[in-house]
Motif scaffolding. Structure first.
Motif, PDB file in Angstrom:
ATOM      1  N   LEU A  20      41.623  50.529  37.885  1.00 41.66           N
ATOM      2  CA  LEU A  20      40.789  50.448  39.072  1.00 41.66           C
ATOM      3  C   LEU A  20      40.673  49.019  39.597  1.00 41.66           C
ATOM      4  CD1 LEU A  20      37.765  52.891  38.648  1.00 41.66           C
ATOM      5  CD2 LEU A  20      39.324  52.714  40.583  1.00 41.66           C
ATOM      6  N   LEU A  21      40.491  48.069  38.695  1.00 44.31           N
ATOM      7  CA  LEU A  21      40.326  46.687  39.137  1.00 44.31           C
ATOM      8  C   LEU A  21      41.603  46.140  39.766  1.00 44.31           C
ATOM      9  CD1 LEU A  21      38.127  45.218  36.264  1.00 44.31           C
ATOM     10  CD2 LEU A  21      37.434  45.861  38.572  1.00 44.31           C
ATOM     11  N   THR A  22      42.747  46.520  39.217  1.00 41.58           N
ATOM     12  CA  THR A  22      44.010  46.102  39.824  1.00 41.58           C
ATOM     13  C   THR A  22      44.133  46.664  41.235  1.00 41.58           C
ATOM     14  OG1 THR A  22      45.187  45.863  37.720  1.00 41.58           O
ATOM     15  CG2 THR A  22      46.525  46.279  39.668  1.00 41.58           C
ATOM     16  N   LEU A  23      43.730  47.929  41.408  1.00 41.94           N
ATOM     17  CA  LEU A  23      43.762  48.529  42.742  1.00 41.94           C
ATOM     18  C   LEU A  23      42.833  47.792  43.701  1.00 41.94           C
ATOM     19  CD1 LEU A  23      43.802  52.348  41.892  1.00 41.94           C
ATOM     20  CD2 LEU A  23      45.684  50.966  42.786  1.00 41.94           C
ATOM     21  N   ILE A  24      41.648  47.411  43.206  1.00 37.38           N
ATOM     22  CA  ILE A  24      40.697  46.690  44.060  1.00 37.38           C
ATOM     23  C   ILE A  24      41.266  45.337  44.470  1.00 37.38           C
ATOM     24  CG2 ILE A  24      38.471  45.496  44.069  1.00 37.38           C
ATOM     25  CD1 ILE A  24      37.343  47.765  42.403  1.00 37.38           C
ATOM     26  N   VAL A  25      41.748  44.589  43.489  1.00 36.89           N
ATOM     27  CA  VAL A  25      42.207  43.219  43.754  1.00 36.89           C
ATOM     28  C   VAL A  25      43.375  43.205  44.729  1.00 36.89           C
ATOM     29  CG1 VAL A  25      43.257  41.172  42.722  1.00 36.89           C
ATOM     30  CG2 VAL A  25      41.360  42.310  41.572  1.00 36.89           C
ATOM     31  N   PHE A  26      44.317  44.110  44.533  1.00 41.48           N
ATOM     32  CA  PHE A  26      45.545  44.066  45.333  1.00 41.48           C
ATOM     33  C   PHE A  26      45.539  45.046  46.516  1.00 41.48           C
ATOM     34  CE2 PHE A  26      46.827  42.308  41.229  1.00 41.48           C
ATOM     35  CZ  PHE A  26      47.412  41.124  41.649  1.00 41.48           C
ATOM     36  N   SER A  27      44.442  45.753  46.711  1.00 38.37           N
ATOM     37  CA  SER A  27      44.379  46.661  47.864  1.00 38.37           C
ATOM     38  C   SER A  27      44.523  45.950  49.207  1.00 38.37           C
ATOM     39  CB  SER A  27      43.075  47.479  47.821  1.00 38.37           C
ATOM     40  OG  SER A  27      41.945  46.631  47.774  1.00 38.37           O
ATOM     41  N   PRO A  28      44.047  44.697  49.370  1.00 40.47           N
ATOM     42  CA  PRO A  28      44.298  44.018  50.649  1.00 40.47           C
ATOM     43  C   PRO A  28      45.777  43.818  50.962  1.00 40.47           C
ATOM     44  CG  PRO A  28      42.504  42.923  49.479  1.00 40.47           C
ATOM     45  CD  PRO A  28      43.116  43.912  48.533  1.00 40.47           C
ATOM     46  N   LEU A  29      46.641  43.883  49.932  1.00 45.10           N
ATOM     47  CA  LEU A  29      48.085  43.754  50.174  1.00 45.10           C
ATOM     48  C   LEU A  29      48.606  44.857  51.083  1.00 45.10           C
ATOM     49  CD1 LEU A  29      49.749  42.669  46.800  1.00 45.10           C
ATOM     50  CD2 LEU A  29      49.697  41.418  48.959  1.00 45.10           C
TER      51      LEU A  29
ATOM     52  N   SER B  39      37.321  39.323  39.155  1.00 42.99           N
ATOM     53  CA  SER B  39      37.815  40.376  38.251  1.00 42.99           C
ATOM     54  C   SER B  39      38.540  39.812  37.033  1.00 42.99           C
ATOM     55  CB  SER B  39      38.771  41.311  39.008  1.00 42.99           C
ATOM     56  OG  SER B  39      38.130  41.944  40.076  1.00 42.99           O
ATOM     57  N   SER B  40      38.894  38.547  37.068  1.00 46.61           N
ATOM     58  CA  SER B  40      39.731  37.965  36.019  1.00 46.61           C
ATOM     59  C   SER B  40      38.972  37.830  34.699  1.00 46.61           C
ATOM     60  CB  SER B  40      40.247  36.585  36.446  1.00 46.61           C
ATOM     61  OG  SER B  40      41.086  36.680  37.568  1.00 46.61           O
ATOM     62  N   GLU B  41      39.649  38.204  33.624  1.00 43.12           N
ATOM     63  CA  GLU B  41      39.134  37.987  32.278  1.00 43.12           C
ATOM     64  C   GLU B  41      40.037  37.028  31.509  1.00 43.12           C
ATOM     65  OE1 GLU B  41      36.384  38.869  30.365  1.00 43.12           O
ATOM     66  OE2 GLU B  41      35.628  39.193  32.398  1.00 43.12           O
ATOM     67  N   ASN B  42      40.848  36.296  32.240  1.00 48.37           N
ATOM     68  CA  ASN B  42      41.723  35.287  31.661  1.00 48.37           C
ATOM     69  C   ASN B  42      41.639  34.044  32.536  1.00 48.37           C
ATOM     70  OD1 ASN B  42      44.445  33.799  31.395  1.00 48.37           O
ATOM     71  ND2 ASN B  42      44.458  35.198  29.641  1.00 48.37           N
TER      72      ASN B  42
END
Length: 496
Positions: free
Chosen positions: A6-15, A137-140
């Motif tokens: 889900l978080l990957t979808l959120i972060v890159f959805s503006p693409l 969203s980053s954990e790194n």
């Protein structure tokens, strides 16, 4: 679709919006609506994450972890350094994710006034949103730094291309100050990576919180790293005297960009100080508490005094932001539950209030062509809806009970009075000054003698009224029911 993605979808959805815009002709009249709809998807996905988030569990949720790449070095030839693609949310980062997606969506309506280079503007606008969502969203730490740099580059280009008369000066001032802050942050990340063999934020928090063991870094080394973090994120917040770039950005940037900058980007500084400063080096941060409190007091009073004498509305709100960020520093410096909770409340509250105020300033620029207080006045009779919202936003900014500004300032000062009562007493002067300069600005803009050239000006349109109403509803909702924030913060050990 599983929760881990889900978080990957959120972060890159503006693409998705960026790709669509790349294939649309610059003369296509649908560009603005494509840009706006593209910001709706991250907001909807963030709402889903908000509903899935378990407020009864502490720690990071909705994790995703993939090996990104490995580094072999002569320092540790048999143990490669692993850099991972790691996403996750805590209660703190979830609040900032929602703030980002909401304000970006509402700011996109303000961008409909753009007439020149609309396609390029919305592509960079969406890239900026992608970077901010990635930051929270980053954990790194390496991933955090990568997204942090995306926000820097996209903001620089948006400001330098679509800003006001002195846009180049403002853009390069932004780049220099924030570039230096980025370098300091990178030094901290590399040092932690070399010494701790990880850049996972949760792992670093656990390892460095063990104040009884200095196996990895000495007390002095940790203190120096904390100082670098304070300088890096203090530039972003900003802390006086690292603030001049921010005033230029507030005055020169397009309104849609200022809404995001004042509402969200400045909050990366607060987020970094709370999550990394307080998470990695709690003992050192507590020992630095008096210094942070003094810096917060300087921010609060300096920003308030300078705002009091401003004759330009955007500059007044810029110094007001500096003053309000002083409350964040004071709350954090108190190092108790009420103070830290107040600091976090203040970042969310100020984000919403600042976004609303700058949205309304965009209306002033569009209708009246000026933001100088001595050139405005008497517009309430022509634009009663605007005047009502502007008054409400001003009252929220000065901390009227029943609005989010009140509960955040109350908690922050409650923590300060418990830990440092003398500083708390002095800080109250800044709160009083806030009421004075905010009410002065509201009166100067809406009341007084009406100018003949302002006759027959339109009131708020639907695309201005709806975002204004949404922001005001959120401000009142938090003021009346602050539990919506505190229940989420319990997952990081803050709340009640």
């Amino acid at each position: 679709m599983t929760e881990s993605y889900l978080l990957t979808l959120i972060v890159f959805s503006p693409l998705l919006g960026i790709v669509l815009l790349c294939f649309v002709s610059p003369k296509n009249h649908s560009i603005k609506w494509i840009g706006t709809v593209s910001t709706l998807l991250p907001l909807l996905l963030t709402v889903i994450v908000f509903s899935l988030f378990d407020r009864g569990i502490e720690g990071v949720q909705l994790k995703q972890s993939l090996t990104w790449f490995e580094l072999m070095t002569s320092i540790s030839p048999n143990e490669p350094y692993i850099i991972a693609y790691e996403l996750g949310v805590t209660g703190l980062s979830l609040l900032f994710l929602f703030l980002t997606s909401l304000i970006t969506f509402l700011a996109s309506f303000t961008a409909h006034r753009m007439k020149d280079g609309v396609k390029g503007f919305f592509i960079l606008f969406l890239a900026l949103e992608l970077g901010i969502l990635g930051v929270f969203s980053s954990e790194n730490l390496f991933l955090f730094f990568l997204f942090f740099e995306i926000t820097l580059v996209s903001t620089f280009l948006l400001l330098g291309r679509w800003g006001g008369f002195h846009k180049e000066r403002a853009a390069f001032s932004f780049l220099i100050y924030n570039g230096i802050g980025s370098i300091l942050l990178l030094v901290v990340i590399i040092t932690l990576f070399v010494e701790m063999h990880t850049t996972n934020i949760t792992e670093l928090t656990v390892m460095l919180k063990d104040t009884d063991s200095l196996e990895y870094l000495s007390y002095d080394a940790r203190m120096w790293l904390l100082v670098l973090l304070v300088l890096a994120f203090g530039t972003k917040l900003p802390i006086v005297p690292l603030h001049s770039w921010m005033v230029r950005v507030h005055v020169e940037a397009p309104i849609a960009v200022v809404m995001i900058h004042a509402g969200v980007l400045l909050k990366i500084g607060a987020y970094g100080l709370i999550r990394f400063g307080g998470g990695f080096f709690p003992e050192q941060l507590q020992d630095m508490a008096v210094v942070l409190a003094i810096l917060g007091l300087i921010n609060l009073l300096y920003g308030a005094f300078i705002a009091f004498v401003q004759t330009e509305l955007r500059a007044l709100l810029a110094y007001s932001s500096i003053s309000h960020m002083g409350i964040v520093l004071l709350g954090l410096a108190s190092f108790n539950t009420a103070g830290v909770q107040g600091a976090i409340f203040q970042t969310i509250s100020h984000g919403l209030i600042a976004a609303l105020l700058f949205l309304l300033i965009g209306v002033i620029v569009d209708r009246f062509g000026t933001t100088r207080l001595d050139e405005l006045g008497g517009i309430a009779s022509q634009t009663p809806l605007f005047a009502g919202f502007f008054l409400a936003a001003g009252l929220a900014s000065l901390g009227l009970p029943g609005m989010s500004g009140f509960i955040s300032e109350f908690l922050a000062f409650l923590g300060v009075f418990e830990a440092m009562p003398v500083i708390g007493v002095i800080g109250v002067i800044g709160i009083i000054l806030t009421a004075v300069y905010i009410l002065r600005a509201v009166l100067a803009v809406t009341f007084g003698e009406r100018r003949p050239s302002f006759d027959r000006k339109a009131d708020l349109t639907v695309t201005e009224l709806v975002p204004s109403a949404v922001l005001l509803i959120m401000i009142i909702w938090i003021g009346v029911y602050p539990g919506i924030l505190s229940s989420t913060l319990r997952t990081i050990g803050i709340g009640g």
